[in-house]
Design an enzyme around this catalytic site. Structure first.
Site, mmCIF file in Angstrom:
data_model
loop_
_atom_site.group_PDB
_atom_site.id
_atom_site.type_symbol
_atom_site.label_atom_id
_atom_site.label_comp_id
_atom_site.label_asym_id
_atom_site.label_seq_id
_atom_site.Cartn_x
_atom_site.Cartn_y
_atom_site.Cartn_z
ATOM 1 N N TYR A 102 5.807 -31.391 -28.572
ATOM 2 C CA TYR A 102 4.624 -31.358 -28.145
ATOM 3 C C TYR A 102 5.252 -32.019 -26.734
ATOM 4 O O TYR A 102 4.840 -32.358 -25.537
ATOM 5 C CB TYR A 102 2.869 -31.863 -28.588
ATOM 6 C CG TYR A 102 2.301 -32.001 -27.173
ATOM 7 C CD1 TYR A 102 1.988 -30.813 -26.744
ATOM 8 C CD2 TYR A 102 1.875 -33.424 -26.712
ATOM 9 C CE1 TYR A 102 1.017 -31.352 -24.842
ATOM 10 C CE2 TYR A 102 1.631 -33.844 -25.923
ATOM 11 C CZ TYR A 102 1.097 -32.909 -25.470
ATOM 12 O OH TYR A 102 -0.153 -32.690 -23.998
ATOM 13 N N PRO A 113 1.720 -41.574 -16.832
ATOM 14 C CA PRO A 113 0.844 -40.758 -17.975
ATOM 15 C C PRO A 113 1.760 -39.959 -19.423
ATOM 16 O O PRO A 113 2.317 -38.761 -18.232
ATOM 17 C CB PRO A 113 -0.059 -40.479 -17.478
ATOM 18 C CG PRO A 113 0.642 -40.047 -15.877
ATOM 19 C CD PRO A 113 2.115 -40.843 -15.584
ATOM 20 N N ALA A 117 -0.401 -38.070 -22.106
ATOM 21 C CA ALA A 117 -1.331 -38.136 -23.075
ATOM 22 C C ALA A 117 -0.700 -38.428 -24.288
ATOM 23 O O ALA A 117 -0.056 -38.381 -24.898
ATOM 24 C CB ALA A 117 -1.787 -36.666 -22.960
ATOM 25 N N SER A 131 -3.097 -42.166 -19.118
ATOM 26 C CA SER A 131 -3.211 -40.396 -18.776
ATOM 27 C C SER A 131 -5.165 -40.033 -19.173
ATOM 28 O O SER A 131 -5.935 -40.735 -19.943
ATOM 29 C CB SER A 131 -2.658 -39.681 -20.799
ATOM 30 O OG SER A 131 -3.391 -38.106 -20.478
ATOM 31 N N TYR A 164 -6.923 -35.417 -13.809
ATOM 32 C CA TYR A 164 -7.536 -34.163 -14.093
ATOM 33 C C TYR A 164 -8.521 -33.658 -12.932
ATOM 34 O O TYR A 164 -9.449 -34.254 -13.889
ATOM 35 C CB TYR A 164 -7.290 -32.909 -15.671
ATOM 36 C CG TYR A 164 -5.462 -33.190 -16.373
ATOM 37 C CD1 TYR A 164 -4.630 -32.371 -15.031
ATOM 38 C CD2 TYR A 164 -5.131 -33.849 -17.236
ATOM 39 C CE1 TYR A 164 -3.370 -32.482 -15.052
ATOM 40 C CE2 TYR A 164 -3.875 -33.899 -17.832
ATOM 41 C CZ TYR A 164 -3.373 -33.482 -17.180
ATOM 42 O OH TYR A 164 -1.866 -32.960 -17.227
ATOM 43 N N THR A 199 -3.046 -35.726 -11.192
ATOM 44 C CA THR A 199 -2.105 -35.006 -10.923
ATOM 45 C C THR A 199 -2.348 -33.450 -9.993
ATOM 46 O O THR A 199 -3.388 -32.656 -10.675
ATOM 47 C CB THR A 199 -2.177 -34.655 -12.579
ATOM 48 O OG1 THR A 199 -1.197 -35.502 -13.280
ATOM 49 C CG2 THR A 199 -0.745 -32.810 -12.916
ATOM 50 N N ARG A 254 4.885 -22.937 -22.325
ATOM 51 C CA ARG A 254 5.242 -24.185 -23.568
ATOM 52 C C ARG A 254 5.169 -23.019 -24.923
ATOM 53 O O ARG A 254 4.358 -23.298 -25.577
ATOM 54 C CB ARG A 254 4.807 -25.637 -23.757
ATOM 55 C CG ARG A 254 4.515 -25.766 -21.948
ATOM 56 C CD ARG A 254 3.839 -27.204 -22.393
ATOM 57 N NE ARG A 254 2.997 -28.043 -20.797
ATOM 58 C CZ ARG A 254 2.563 -28.823 -20.796
ATOM 59 N NH1 ARG A 254 1.781 -29.559 -21.499
ATOM 60 N NH2 ARG A 254 2.127 -29.358 -19.248
ATOM 61 N N LYS A 296 -0.058 -36.258 -7.942
ATOM 62 C CA LYS A 296 1.149 -36.589 -8.167
ATOM 63 C C LYS A 296 1.598 -34.687 -8.934
ATOM 64 O O LYS A 296 0.624 -34.059 -9.214
ATOM 65 C CB LYS A 296 1.232 -37.311 -9.706
ATOM 66 C CG LYS A 296 1.841 -36.630 -10.864
ATOM 67 C CD LYS A 296 2.036 -37.986 -11.932
ATOM 68 C CE LYS A 296 2.589 -37.378 -13.391
ATOM 69 N NZ LYS A 296 2.983 -36.836 -14.051
ATOM 70 N N HIS A 347 6.490 -32.386 -13.553
ATOM 71 C CA HIS A 347 5.473 -32.383 -15.047
ATOM 72 C C HIS A 347 6.255 -32.714 -16.038
ATOM 73 O O HIS A 347 5.638 -32.617 -17.640
ATOM 74 C CB HIS A 347 4.505 -31.585 -14.940
ATOM 75 C CG HIS A 347 3.378 -32.080 -15.552
ATOM 76 N ND1 HIS A 347 2.042 -31.776 -15.307
ATOM 77 C CD2 HIS A 347 2.799 -32.030 -16.913
ATOM 78 C CE1 HIS A 347 0.917 -31.225 -15.838
ATOM 79 N NE2 HIS A 347 1.524 -32.278 -16.994
ATOM 80 N N ASP A 388 9.386 -39.379 -10.644
ATOM 81 C CA ASP A 388 8.546 -39.410 -12.285
ATOM 82 C C ASP A 388 10.162 -38.509 -12.534
ATOM 83 O O ASP A 388 9.782 -37.247 -11.891
ATOM 84 C CB ASP A 388 7.581 -38.878 -12.426
ATOM 85 C CG ASP A 388 6.970 -38.331 -13.357
ATOM 86 O OD1 ASP A 388 7.375 -39.484 -14.394
ATOM 87 O OD2 ASP A 388 6.169 -37.274 -14.040
ATOM 88 N N ARG A 418 16.720 -42.252 -18.018
ATOM 89 C CA ARG A 418 16.787 -42.402 -19.078
ATOM 90 C C ARG A 418 18.457 -43.814 -18.695
ATOM 91 O O ARG A 418 18.512 -44.606 -19.510
ATOM 92 C CB ARG A 418 17.814 -41.949 -19.761
ATOM 93 C CG ARG A 418 17.085 -39.908 -20.032
ATOM 94 C CD ARG A 418 15.203 -40.484 -21.173
ATOM 95 N NE ARG A 418 14.723 -38.791 -21.188
ATOM 96 C CZ ARG A 418 13.583 -38.919 -20.374
ATOM 97 N NH1 ARG A 418 13.879 -39.582 -18.891
ATOM 98 N NH2 ARG A 418 13.565 -37.808 -20.537
ATOM 99 N N GLY A 476 8.580 -40.999 -19.023
ATOM 100 C CA GLY A 476 7.410 -40.478 -19.728
ATOM 101 C C GLY A 476 8.411 -40.644 -21.189
ATOM 102 O O GLY A 476 7.618 -41.348 -21.860
ATOM 103 N N ARG A 477 8.458 -39.438 -21.855
ATOM 104 C CA ARG A 477 8.664 -39.600 -23.003
ATOM 105 C C ARG A 477 10.034 -40.316 -23.361
ATOM 106 O O ARG A 477 9.556 -40.592 -24.499
ATOM 107 C CB ARG A 477 10.834 -38.714 -23.228
ATOM 108 C CG ARG A 477 9.105 -36.432 -22.712
ATOM 109 C CD ARG A 477 10.609 -35.711 -23.102
ATOM 110 N NE ARG A 477 10.035 -34.437 -22.266
ATOM 111 C CZ ARG A 477 9.458 -33.619 -21.598
ATOM 112 N NH1 ARG A 477 10.448 -34.497 -20.831
ATOM 113 N NH2 ARG A 477 9.422 -32.382 -21.141
#
EC number: 1.1.3.15
Length: 369
Positions: free
Chosen positions: A24, A77, A79, A106, A129, A155, A164, A230, A254, A285, A289, A308-309
């Site tokens: 995810y 953000p 989730a 988020s 959202y 967003t 996905r 965003k 996103h 965004d 890295r 994010g990640r």
């Protein structure tokens, strides 16, 4: 093994997390072309460092919407962070505060706006959202405002959830011991299991597909908070965001989770910056890295970047300490990049400090014979 860069956390997170959860966080939409491109595109930008400049003092501080932060590196953000670690968004909030930077919470957090506010001081933004039920939206915005959040990141790229495929294969759903905390009292906090992705079904049922520019104006009537739009990738939408009264733009695809085959955010950035004409700040965004990536974004006109990640992967690996380390590594790499490029403050970072594949060749002044 000592961790020496941000990317190394991903493999550790993969080992630690259940497959459904890791997939995810890690996956993108469809062919995942944009997912790879968000990273790869940075390698198409090279440096033009300036030498013999006194770089004994480097100032990385900046202001975002009037708030002073220690560096132009902020938290995007993401989730459902308690899937990564039991402390979830609490750990993220504390790490951001300790680093002197901004966290964006988020809408689909597993901790509420009030809970995150209770972790202590810190500048925090709230990602929104827009649900079909506007009372839900108004209530949530008011709660964020009361809890001391300083801006709304709206967003705008998710009228429907992107395809996905990892989530479809895994029948992704929020683990039963967790809830979307901000919606708990509204009977919107749980996610039903579905024949494909539980999140896709939730979005189809709850999120408003009719969202348009007039809603950006409506939002300004229900809150005094500045609104960041965003999910902007084009000059046309950048101009409309300015006209609609946005306080800033976040160039985002996103995390490559919505429409595949859109450009990487670093490739879309300059077009958006030029269209905004300095009237409102533009942030990047996606794909950052390394400290070198941060410098490249600022050289192309970004006022700051969001990660994010790297946050969820380091959270999964080492909790709050992991996120602190990610922020520290990026800070140190960015400072080094500035020094080696001959820049002592953010305002000294210019377009001339980089060269890209799409630049026209610079005129060479040939010596007269």
């Amino acid at each position: 093994m000592e961790i020496t860069n941000v990317s190394e956390y991903e493999a550790i997170a993969k080992q630690k997390l259940p497959k459904m959860v890791f997939d995810y966080y890690a996956s993108g939409a469809e062919d995942q072309w944009t997912l790879a491109e968000n990273r790869n595109a940075f390698s198409k930008i090279l440096f033009r460092p300036r030498i013999l400049i006194d770089v004994s003092h480097i100032d990385m501080t900046t202001t975002v919407l009037g708030f002073k932060i220690s560096m132009p590196i902020m938290i995007a953000p993401t989730a459902m962070q308690k899937m990564a670690h039991p402390e979830g968004e609490y750990a993220t909030a504390r790490a951001a505060s300790a680093a002197g930077t901004i966290m964006t919470l988020s809408s689909w957090a597993t901790s509420s706006v009030e809970e995150v506010a209770s972790t202590g001081p810190g500048v925090r933004f709230f990602q929104l959202y827009v649900y079909k039920d506007r009372h839900v939206v108004a209530q949530l915005v008011r709660r964020a405002e009361r809890a001391g959040f300083k801006a709304i990141a709206l967003t705008v790229d998710t009228p429907r959830l992107g395809r996905r495929e990892a989530d479809i294969k895994n029948r992704f759903t929020l683990p039963p011991f967790l809830t979307l905390k901000n919606f708990e009292g509204l009977d919107l906090g749980k996610m039903d299991e579905a024949a494909d992705s539980g999140l896709a079904s939730y979005v189809a049922g709850q999120i408003d597909r009719s969202l348009s520019w007039k809603d950006v104006q409506w939002l300004q009537t229900i809150t005094k908070l500045p609104i960041l739009v965003k999910g902007v990738l084009t000059a046309e939408d950048a101009r409309l965001a300015v006209q609609a009264g946005a306080a800033g733009i976040i160039v985002s695809n996103h995390g490559a989770r919505q429409l595949d085959y859109v450009p990487s955010t670093i490739m879309a950035l300059e077009e958006v910056v030029k269209a905004a004409q300095g009237r409102i700040p533009v942030f990047l965004d996606g794909g950052v890295r390394r400290g070198t990536d941060v410098f490249k974004a600022l050289a192309l006109g970004a006022s700051g970047i969001f990660i994010g990640r790297p946050v969820v992967f380091s959270l999964a690996a080492e909790g709050e300490a992991g996120i602190r380390k990610v922020l520290q590594m990026l800070r140190e790499e960015f400072e080094l990049t500035m020094a080696l490029s001959g820049c002592r403050s953010l305002k000294e970072i210019t377009r001339d400090h980089i060269v890209t594949e799409w630049d026209t060749p610079r005129p060479r002044h040939l010596p007269r014979l």
